[in-house]
Design a protein around this motif. Structure first.
Motif, PDB file in Angstrom:
ATOM      1  N   MET A 362       0.833  -1.212   0.000  1.00 13.90           N
ATOM      2  CA  MET A 362       0.000   0.000   0.000  1.00 13.90           C
ATOM      3  C   MET A 362       0.871   1.266   0.000  1.00 13.90           C
ATOM      4  O   MET A 362       0.546   2.246  -0.676  1.00 13.90           O
ATOM      5  N   VAL A 363       1.966   1.246   0.754  1.00 13.13           N
ATOM      6  CA  VAL A 363       2.869   2.405   0.781  1.00 13.13           C
ATOM      7  C   VAL A 363       3.431   2.663  -0.610  1.00 13.13           C
ATOM      8  O   VAL A 363       3.472   3.811  -1.085  1.00 13.13           O
ATOM      9  N   VAL A 364       3.889   1.611  -1.279  1.00 14.53           N
ATOM     10  CA  VAL A 364       4.453   1.767  -2.623  1.00 14.53           C
ATOM     11  C   VAL A 364       3.420   2.357  -3.576  1.00 14.53           C
ATOM     12  O   VAL A 364       3.692   3.310  -4.321  1.00 14.53           O
ATOM     13  N   VAL A 365       2.200   1.816  -3.547  1.00  9.96           N
ATOM     14  CA  VAL A 365       1.145   2.324  -4.429  1.00  9.96           C
ATOM     15  C   VAL A 365       0.797   3.776  -4.076  1.00  9.96           C
ATOM     16  O   VAL A 365       0.646   4.633  -4.959  1.00  9.96           O
ATOM     17  N   GLY A 366       0.683   4.064  -2.782  1.00 13.49           N
ATOM     18  CA  GLY A 366       0.349   5.424  -2.363  1.00 13.49           C
ATOM     19  C   GLY A 366       1.404   6.443  -2.755  1.00 13.49           C
ATOM     20  O   GLY A 366       1.086   7.563  -3.179  1.00 13.49           O
ATOM     21  N   LEU A 367       2.684   6.080  -2.637  1.00 13.75           N
ATOM     22  CA  LEU A 367       3.751   7.008  -3.014  1.00 13.75           C
ATOM     23  C   LEU A 367       3.806   7.213  -4.526  1.00 13.75           C
ATOM     24  O   LEU A 367       4.070   8.333  -4.997  1.00 13.75           O
ATOM     25  N   LEU A 368       3.564   6.147  -5.283  1.00 13.37           N
ATOM     26  CA  LEU A 368       3.494   6.321  -6.736  1.00 13.37           C
ATOM     27  C   LEU A 368       2.327   7.232  -7.109  1.00 13.37           C
ATOM     28  O   LEU A 368       2.445   8.075  -8.012  1.00 13.37           O
ATOM     29  N   GLY A 369       1.193   7.079  -6.401  1.00 16.70           N
ATOM     30  CA  GLY A 369       0.058   7.969  -6.638  1.00 16.70           C
ATOM     31  C   GLY A 369       0.378   9.406  -6.280  1.00 16.70           C
ATOM     32  O   GLY A 369      -0.035  10.347  -6.983  1.00 16.70           O
ATOM     33  N   THR A 370       1.116   9.613  -5.199  1.00 13.31           N
ATOM     34  CA  THR A 370       1.533  10.963  -4.812  1.00 13.31           C
ATOM     35  C   THR A 370       2.438  11.574  -5.873  1.00 13.31           C
ATOM     36  O   THR A 370       2.307  12.761  -6.231  1.00 13.31           O
ATOM     37  N   THR A 371       3.364  10.780  -6.396  1.00 13.17           N
ATOM     38  CA  THR A 371       4.261  11.251  -7.453  1.00 13.17           C
ATOM     39  C   THR A 371       3.472  11.667  -8.692  1.00 13.17           C
ATOM     40  O   THR A 371       3.745  12.713  -9.306  1.00 13.17           O
ATOM     41  N   LEU A 372       2.497  10.848  -9.061  1.00 15.65           N
ATOM     42  CA  LEU A 372       1.660  11.168 -10.227  1.00 15.65           C
ATOM     43  C   LEU A 372       0.871  12.449  -9.993  1.00 15.65           C
ATOM     44  O   LEU A 372       0.761  13.302 -10.894  1.00 15.65           O
ATOM     45  N   VAL A 374       1.665  14.992  -8.093  1.00 17.99           N
ATOM     46  CA  VAL A 374       2.585  16.131  -8.181  1.00 17.99           C
ATOM     47  C   VAL A 374       2.922  16.429  -9.638  1.00 17.99           C
ATOM     48  O   VAL A 374       3.032  17.599 -10.036  1.00 17.99           O
ATOM     49  N   HIS A 375       3.068  15.396 -10.450  1.00 17.50           N
ATOM     50  CA  HIS A 375       3.385  15.578 -11.863  1.00 17.50           C
ATOM     51  C   HIS A 375       2.243  16.260 -12.609  1.00 17.50           C
ATOM     52  O   HIS A 375       2.479  17.093 -13.503  1.00 17.50           O
ATOM     53  N   LEU A 376       1.000  15.919 -12.239  1.00 18.13           N
ATOM     54  CA  LEU A 376      -0.164  16.452 -12.956  1.00 18.13           C
ATOM     55  C   LEU A 376      -0.583  17.833 -12.475  1.00 18.13           C
ATOM     56  O   LEU A 376      -1.222  18.580 -13.218  1.00 18.13           O
ATOM     57  N   ASP A 377      -0.268  18.181 -11.235  1.00 13.64           N
ATOM     58  CA  ASP A 377      -0.687  19.474 -10.686  1.00 13.64           C
ATOM     59  C   ASP A 377       0.519  20.176 -10.067  1.00 13.64           C
ATOM     60  O   ASP A 377       0.993  19.787  -8.998  1.00 13.64           O
ATOM     61  N   THR A 378       0.992  21.223 -10.729  1.00 11.31           N
ATOM     62  CA  THR A 378       2.153  21.966 -10.232  1.00 11.31           C
ATOM     63  C   THR A 378       1.752  23.318  -9.660  1.00 11.31           C
ATOM     64  O   THR A 378       2.594  24.204  -9.500  1.00 11.31           O
ATOM     65  N   THR A 379       0.470  23.479  -9.320  1.00  6.95           N
ATOM     66  CA  THR A 379      -0.004  24.736  -8.735  1.00  6.95           C
ATOM     67  C   THR A 379       0.003  24.620  -7.207  1.00  6.95           C
ATOM     68  O   THR A 379       0.354  23.590  -6.639  1.00  6.95           O
ATOM     69  N   ARG A 380      -0.429  25.690  -6.533  1.00  2.00           N
ATOM     70  CA  ARG A 380      -0.456  25.695  -5.065  1.00  2.00           C
ATOM     71  C   ARG A 380      -1.532  24.765  -4.504  1.00  2.00           C
ATOM     72  O   ARG A 380      -1.596  24.574  -3.289  1.00  2.00           O
ATOM     73  N   SER A 381      -2.358  24.196  -5.350  1.00  2.00           N
ATOM     74  CA  SER A 381      -3.366  23.232  -4.875  1.00  2.00           C
ATOM     75  C   SER A 381      -2.788  21.829  -4.736  1.00  2.00           C
ATOM     76  O   SER A 381      -3.517  20.882  -4.441  1.00  2.00           O
ATOM     77  N   ALA A 387      -3.557  14.662  -1.080  1.00  2.00           N
ATOM     78  CA  ALA A 387      -4.129  14.221   0.198  1.00  2.00           C
ATOM     79  C   ALA A 387      -4.551  12.750   0.157  1.00  2.00           C
ATOM     80  O   ALA A 387      -4.237  11.973   1.069  1.00  2.00           O
ATOM     81  N   LEU A 388      -5.263  12.339  -0.906  1.00  2.00           N
ATOM     82  CA  LEU A 388      -5.787  10.968  -0.960  1.00  2.00           C
ATOM     83  C   LEU A 388      -4.663   9.933  -1.084  1.00  2.00           C
ATOM     84  O   LEU A 388      -4.646   8.951  -0.316  1.00  2.00           O
ATOM     85  N   PRO A 389      -3.713  10.091  -2.009  1.00  2.00           N
ATOM     86  CA  PRO A 389      -2.636   9.085  -2.054  1.00  2.00           C
ATOM     87  C   PRO A 389      -1.772   9.074  -0.797  1.00  2.00           C
ATOM     88  O   PRO A 389      -1.292   8.007  -0.385  1.00  2.00           O
ATOM     89  N   LEU A 458      11.147  16.972  -6.522  1.00  2.00           N
ATOM     90  CA  LEU A 458      10.246  16.212  -5.646  1.00  2.00           C
ATOM     91  C   LEU A 458       9.875  14.875  -6.277  1.00  2.00           C
ATOM     92  O   LEU A 458       9.844  13.837  -5.594  1.00  2.00           O
ATOM     93  N   GLU A 459       9.605  14.882  -7.578  1.00  2.00           N
ATOM     94  CA  GLU A 459       9.234  13.631  -8.241  1.00  2.00           C
ATOM     95  C   GLU A 459      10.365  12.608  -8.125  1.00  2.00           C
ATOM     96  O   GLU A 459      10.123  11.436  -7.804  1.00  2.00           O
ATOM     97  N   LEU A 460      11.597  13.044  -8.382  1.00  2.00           N
ATOM     98  CA  LEU A 460      12.733  12.119  -8.260  1.00  2.00           C
ATOM     99  C   LEU A 460      12.906  11.652  -6.813  1.00  2.00           C
ATOM    100  O   LEU A 460      13.207  10.483  -6.558  1.00  2.00           O
ATOM    101  N   GLY A 461      12.721  12.574  -5.856  1.00  2.00           N
ATOM    102  CA  GLY A 461      12.843  12.214  -4.451  1.00  2.00           C
ATOM    103  C   GLY A 461      11.804  11.185  -4.035  1.00  2.00           C
ATOM    104  O   GLY A 461      12.116  10.205  -3.338  1.00  2.00           O
ATOM    105  N   LEU A 462      10.559  11.388  -4.480  1.00  2.00           N
ATOM    106  CA  LEU A 462       9.498  10.451  -4.128  1.00  2.00           C
ATOM    107  C   LEU A 462       9.715   9.084  -4.772  1.00  2.00           C
ATOM    108  O   LEU A 462       9.436   8.040  -4.161  1.00  2.00           O
ATOM    109  N   VAL A 463      10.211   9.071  -6.008  1.00  2.00           N
ATOM    110  CA  VAL A 463      10.502   7.794  -6.672  1.00  2.00           C
ATOM    111  C   VAL A 463      11.597   7.044  -5.908  1.00  2.00           C
ATOM    112  O   VAL A 463      11.531   5.818  -5.730  1.00  2.00           O
TER     113      VAL A 463
END
Length: 491
Positions: A362-372, A374-381, A387-389, A458-463
């Motif tokens: 679950m951690v691996v899947v959640g972190l990959l979801g967090t990385t995705l 961040v990749h899709l939304d680079t705004t302050r939101s 939050a969900l991943p 951040l993406e590289l760090g999370l990966v």
């Protein structure tokens, strides 16, 4: 036979203060654990305030952050051993008093030398306290109750690590940038002052040891073993905690020196153990549950702790979040981890090793979801879309930390509970330091310099964090598929 076992359990409980006192005693232990582990993460968001408040240098700030972890890891095993030999209650009380006083001194610091010295003292005190907690759990609880107690400890570890940035941000928001950092340390004072008299009243003393601990007090503390382990630990941790402050590859020469000293430590322990009780009983690592569980813990903490390091830097420096906003953004992980750890502790004795294996997946899947996200939304939101991943990864984390601790220590004799817990927590500290150094290096390779790309960093760090968690998952899968069911003893 059932009546005899019930009577034996009842006698053991009366010796340990009775069932009505064991859980309040555990609450005191968890409060102290929370306080010491909180100070690992709460200072991250306070560094800009410290720089402003006492004009600290970059090197001084690094030592404020890493000196605590270094001193903490240095004393874990010796203090765990001291608790086993001299009595956990006395060692716990000394550590609690020392930590509270060091927190007061840190909050009153007038310059960086003062603050760094106080942080080192805090780290030593935290390293004295924490191994006693796992020792007390082994001493006071058995079977499913022990799993529940370790579940609450796992929830405490997860919450303290993840809630630190939020609490630090809130305190700085309340007391201002100039002086707010002081309250990051002062917040420990009321906790320590309340916990101390409760600890005196509730914690079992030397005369209340578990029935299985028949050896009685031992005076042998293995001083040469303590020295070798201490030197080896410092040499191993130092290049990681100073990775950004010591440029160039020369610092990594400390690693072969560390391995040489630690190799000497192992050889000494084998020799010493023929006639005396060694600092570390190497036979522990021949127990499948302990050896694999310690390795899993080292790898997981390398990935787990570094998540908050890079996320906090990204949100504050890259996205312009306040310390409070950054802390709130990490809260979903904390909430998921805290709830799942308490549940995991209740069911681990029935499920065994498959439980942390599912949690790691679950951690691996959640972190990959967090990385995705961040990749899709680079705004302050970005704090909202992650939050969900992060919540999903946090739930997984809660199913890893406390169940793994229960299973890893489940077959350890009570008379070695402190030193065995100290080794496990030293592995966690080494993993945290190495993970932050590795993930931080990857992160800053893209997020530093005139053309800094915070999102790519951040993406590289999370990966990288995900990869470390995946290595821990491999260890868990090896244990599940190549060994017998591994559950803690019921007695």
């Amino acid at each position: 036979m059932g009546a005899t076992q019930a009577a034996s359990r009842g006698t053991a409980r009366r010796q340990e203060g009775g069932p009505d006192r064991r859980w309040p005693a555990l609450a005191v232990c968890l409060t102290a654990s929370f306080m010491t582990l909180l100070d690992v993460s709460i200072v991250n968001v306070a560094l800009p305030s410290i720089r402003t408040g006492i004009h600290a240098s970059q090197s001084g700030l690094q030592w404020v952050l890493s000196g605590y972890a270094l001193a903490f890891g240095l004393v874990l095993v010796p203090s765990g051993r001291l608790g086993d030999v001299r009595g956990r209650r006395t060692v716990f009380l000394v550590g609690l008093v020392f930590f509270t006083l060091a927190s007061a001194v840190a909050g009153a610091a007038q310059n960086e030398v003062w603050l760094v010295a106080a942080r080192l003292a805090q780290g030593v005190a935290g390293g004295i306290l924490v191994p006693q907690v796992s020792g007390f759990i082994q001493q006071m609880f058995r079977g499913a109750e022990r799993g529940r107690a370790f579940g609450l400890l796992g929830a405490t570890i997860g919450l303290s690590t993840a809630i630190g940035p939020l609490l630090g941000g809130l305190l700085i928001q309340l007391f201002g940038t100039q002086e707010g950092w002081r309250w990051v340390f002062y917040v420990n004072l009321p906790i320590g002052l309340v916990a101390l008299p409760l600890a005196v009243r509730l914690l079992p003393g030397p005369a209340q040891r578990e029935e299985g601990d028949r050896r009685g007090p031992r005076s042998d503390l293995d001083p040469l073993g303590v020295t070798l382990l201490g030197v080896g630990t410092v040499l191993l941790l130092l290049p990681f905690v100073q990775e950004r402050q010591w440029p160039g590859p020369a610092k990594w020469l400390l690693l072969p020196a560390a391995f040489a000293v630690l190799g000497g430590f192992v050889a000494w322990e084998r020799h010493y153990g023929r006639r005396h009780e060694p600092l570390v009983d190497l036979a522990l690592f021949r127990q499948r549950s302990y050896g694999l569980g310690t390795l899993l813990s080292l790898l997981y903490f390398a990935g787990f702790t570094s998540i908050f390091f890079v996320l906090t830097l990204y949100l504050q420096n890259g996205m312009g979040y306040s310390a409070l906003e950054a802390g709130l953004s990490i809260m979903p992980f904390a909430v998921g981890s805290g709830v799942a750890a308490a549940i995991g502790g209740r069911v681990v004795t029935r499920i065994g090793r498959p439980l942390p294996t599912v949690g790691l997946a679950m951690v691996v899947v959640g972190l990959l979801g967090t990385t995705l996200a961040v990749h899709l939304d680079t705004t302050r939101s970005v704090g909202l879309v992650t939050a969900l991943p992060l919540l999903f990864a946090g739930v997984g984390s809660g199913l890893v930390i406390s169940p793994n601790q229960t299973l890893t220590l489940g077959e350890v004799p009570v008379e070695r509970a402190g030193s065995a817990g100290g080794i496990l927590q030293t592995a966690q500290r080494i993993g945290s330091a190495a993970g932050i150094a590795a993930v931080g290096a990857v992160f800053f390779s893209r997020a530093a310099g005139p053309h800094a790309d915070w999102t790519a960093g951040l993406e590289l760090g999370l990966v990288t964090s995900t990869g470390l968690a995946a290595l821990a998952l491999v260890v868990a899968l090896v244990d599940v598929f190549t060994g017998p069911p591994n559950r803690p003893r019921s007695g």
